[in-house]
Each structure stands twice: as C-alpha cells, then as structure tokens.
Scaffold this motif. Structure first.
Motif, short mmCIF file in Angstrom:
data_model
loop_
_atom_site.label_atom_id
_atom_site.label_comp_id
_atom_site.label_asym_id
_atom_site.label_seq_id
_atom_site.Cartn_x
_atom_site.Cartn_y
_atom_site.Cartn_z
N GLY A 153 -2.06 10.26 -0.21
CA GLY A 153 -2.33 9.81 -0.68
C GLY A 153 -2.49 11.03 -2.56
N ARG A 160 -3.53 6.68 -3.47
CA ARG A 160 -2.30 5.74 -3.14
C ARG A 160 -3.34 5.12 -4.41
NH1 ARG A 160 -2.55 2.05 1.16
NH2 ARG A 160 -1.75 3.72 2.52
N ILE A 180 -7.15 8.30 3.27
CA ILE A 180 -5.55 7.50 4.03
C ILE A 180 -6.10 8.67 5.03
CG2 ILE A 180 -3.24 8.04 4.07
CD1 ILE A 180 -3.81 6.82 0.85
N TYR A 217 -7.84 0.88 -5.59
CA TYR A 217 -6.67 2.96 -5.06
C TYR A 217 -7.32 2.91 -3.71
CZ TYR A 217 -12.11 3.99 -6.36
OH TYR A 217 -12.77 3.83 -6.41
N SER A 218 -6.86 4.01 -3.46
CA SER A 218 -7.85 4.75 -1.92
C SER A 218 -7.51 5.95 -2.72
CB SER A 218 -6.98 4.28 -1.11
OG SER A 218 -6.84 2.37 -0.81
N THR A 241 -2.42 1.02 -7.19
CA THR A 241 -1.63 -0.27 -7.68
C THR A 241 -2.19 -0.71 -9.01
OG1 THR A 241 -1.78 -0.86 -5.21
CG2 THR A 241 -1.06 -2.37 -6.96
N ASP A 286 2.88 0.37 -8.28
CA ASP A 286 3.39 0.95 -6.29
C ASP A 286 2.66 2.00 -6.39
OD1 ASP A 286 2.09 -1.66 -5.48
OD2 ASP A 286 4.30 -1.72 -4.62
N GLU A 318 2.30 9.69 4.20
CA GLU A 318 1.37 9.53 3.70
C GLU A 318 -0.17 10.66 3.08
OE1 GLU A 318 -0.31 5.93 0.63
OE2 GLU A 318 -0.01 5.00 2.79
N ARG A 361 3.20 6.03 -4.44
CA ARG A 361 2.42 7.04 -3.62
C ARG A 361 2.67 8.28 -3.55
NH1 ARG A 361 -0.13 1.80 -3.44
NH2 ARG A 361 0.69 0.85 -1.72
N HIS A 362 2.05 9.34 -2.49
CA HIS A 362 2.02 10.38 -2.63
C HIS A 362 2.32 10.58 -1.45
CE1 HIS A 362 0.36 14.23 -3.31
NE2 HIS A 362 1.60 14.72 -3.70
N TYR A 363 3.78 11.24 -0.47
CA TYR A 363 4.01 11.83 0.49
C TYR A 363 3.94 12.83 0.76
CZ TYR A 363 5.25 7.05 0.97
OH TYR A 363 4.45 5.14 0.82
#
Length: 348
Positions: A279, A281, A126, A120-121, A283, A198, A277, A200-202
């Motif tokens: 965040g 993030r 990000i 995770y991030s 997996t 995966d 992106e 993801r947030h954009y």
C-alpha cells in the motif's frame, strides 16, 4: 589601587567550517537524483491525512518524511525552499466536498498533472487484510522500481504522464544495480477503455526454489528449532505439513541470481520472485494537464473533452432536426401544389 591581573589564558575556540553537502547525482544519467515534497495546502480529514503519510513513505528515501505545513504557507513558500534542497517534484493532495485529487508537478516550471482519485486504500487497511503482512525495517532505505503498463498511446497527455512518472524516481542501470536495493515496486496500469489508472505498491522478496519454509526460517533467523516432539533431526527436514513445502514456487516467476542475496538466496541458483502489496492503493484518472506549476495554459482537460463531445452531439442533433423540418416543409409545399392541380382539373 592595585589592579588585579587575570592570569587565565585566553582560549581561542576554533570551530570547523561545515562542508557543504554535495548534490546527489545519479551515476546512470548524470543528473540530480529526483527528490519530492508531499504536502497539502488545506486541512485534510483523518483518512486523507494518513494517505498523505503513506505517499511520503512510498517516496522514501528522497523525500521529507516529517514535512510540516501551515495554513499561511503558500505554493511560493514551498518553491523557495525546494531550490536549495534539490527538490524536483511536488505531490499535492486536495479534498473538496465532492472529490479527492492529487497533483503531480515538476519544479520549478511545470508541467502539472491533476488526477482525480476515485478509490483508495491505506497501507494499514491492506496490512489488516493479509495473513502475514510484510514490512521489514530496511524496506524503505532504497527507492522503488517503477513499472508502467498500458501507457503506449500516442496521445500527448499520456506521453507527459509517462515522462513524469519515469522521472519521479531515480533511474537504474540493470548492469550495475545491486539486487539488495531492489526491495519495492510501484506499478501503474492504464486502462484505455475506462481511462482509469490502477496505482499499486509492492514489496519484492526472493525465495529459493525447492527449499522448505522451515529450512528458510532456520537459516534466516539462526534460531535453534524445537525438536522435542521429533525422533530425529531428519524429521525436521523431511516432515511435511505446517507450511514446510515452498509456497507455490512452480506458479511464481523464477530467476537465476547473478550474485548472493542474503543468507538463503545464493548466486547461480533459481529463486522465485514474489510480490506482496504494502500500500497505499489508488484508482485515479488523469483529468487535467497544465503547462506551468499549477498555472499556465491547459494542455489537456477531460472535462472540456466531455463538454466538447456533448456540444458536437447537440449540434449534430440540431442539424438533423433542421433537416427533418426542411423535409416536412417541402412535403407540405408539394401537397399544396398537388391540391391546386386537382382543383384545376375539377374546374376543367
């Protein structure tokens, strides 16, 4: 003794009766708009605590951003509060010495999906990695759009995951939705080979095709540009360099807007759709599906599947070894019989 009469007129204070807030109902489906609680029932380390706050911001505006949980709070406490508040989903983080997991549950009767977070991030990580991080103030006033990729399998646990993620955000009607509310996007991509998802947030932004960056900033900000080093106003429009050209409009996907959006993007004109992106993030991997709310029968378990495959492989190996032993014993019996026949020949 004389009595003193109170000449003050008694005032009657009339307080307005508070009106009950009507339930938020989706005009698309007619059902209640999904709301969520993001919490943990244990003490989390600093980075995981920040991940929990990032998930709360992601679920805005239909979540409790300032929810405070205590050690003595149980799952029943959150469930008792969720009913009057119209909460439909729980997102629960838990951390052990060996793994980090996320449970996504439907209230009040389940099911519950447990994901193991491999990597995770944070949103701050990000943002630090980007040259121009973008996070406007009104970005979280509308719920995000949800896009699922790779979930077309006929397996039951993937179908349940698809239904869960589709219903965790409000549904939209493409014919009546306002473009100004489409500010964010949540993407979940499932890899059938690795069984990893995966997350993801954009943020979504539109840029008019063929308009220089200087003109866009001038129209958006309404600030007088610095023209001291220019000979004419036309130089400000036509001068190249300094990021004046539109940033990769040919490579980005372009759409034709049906109505005006902001000061720059006008209706019936082409605009480039760009994702940035913001965040968090993650997996993660779906490891267990339970029928109830963190209880009940187990519909799917990745660990049982692995154990079952190991048992089948071991059983197959045992059967092969038994067959080899039987064949060796038959070979020994055959050699003994041949030896007896040879001895009889010699005696004759």
């Amino acid at each position: 003794m004389g009595r003193f009469k109170n000449n003050k007129k008694s005032r009657v204070i009339v307080r307005p009766i508070p009106k009950k807030n009507q339930e938020d109902v989706s005009h698309v489906t007619g059902d209640k708009i999904p709301k969520s609680f993001v919490f943990s029932r244990m003490k989390l380390p600093g980075p995981v605590k920040q991940l929990q706050m990032d998930l709360r911001k992601l679920m805005l505006p239909y979540t409790a951003l300032s929810l405070k949980e205590k050690k003595r709070n149980t799952l029943r406490d959150f469930l008792n509060v969720s009913g009057p508040m119209g909460v439909t989903h729980f997102l629960m983080l838990s951390k052990t010495a060996s793994s980090l997991s996320l449970r996504v549950a439907r209230t009040p009767q389940g099911p519950t999906l447990t994901f193991k977070i491999h990597q995770y991030s944070l949103a701050s990580d990000i943002a630090q990695s980007q040259l121009r991080p973008r996070c406007p103030q009104d970005l979280f006033k509308s719920p995000p759009l949800i896009v699922l990729s790779g979930f077309g399998s006929q397996e039951l646990h993937l179908k349940l995951a698809t239904i869960m993620f589709q219903n965790i955000f409000p549904a939209i009607d493409i014919n009546t939705v306002k473009l100004s509310t489409c500010q964010r996007l949540v993407l979940l991509n499932y890899n059938k080979d690795t069984k990893l998802i995966d997350f993801r947030h954009y943020s979504i932004r539109l840029q008019p095709v063929g308009v220089s960056r200087r003109i866009r900033k001038f129209v958006q900000n309404h600030q007088v540009p610095d023209l001291r080093n220019l000979q004419d106003v036309s130089d400000f429009v036509t001068k190249a360099g300094y990021g004046s050209e539109s940033e990769g409009d040919e490579e980005a996907a372009t759409v034709t807007l049906s109505s005006d959006l902001g000061r720059v993007n006008k209706g019936s004109t082409k605009s480039a759709v760009k994702l940035q992106e913001i965040g968090p993030r993650m997996t993660m991997q779906l490891v267990k599906v339970e029928e109830g709310l963190c209880t009940g029968g187990i519909i799917f378990s990745e660990y049982e599947n692995v154990d079952g495959k190991k048992e089948k492989l071991k059983k197959k190996q045992d059967e092969e070894s038994d067959e080899e032993e039987d064949s060796e014993e038959e070979g020994e019996e055959g050699s003994e019989e041949d030896g007896e026949d040879m001895d009889e020949d010699f005696e004759d």
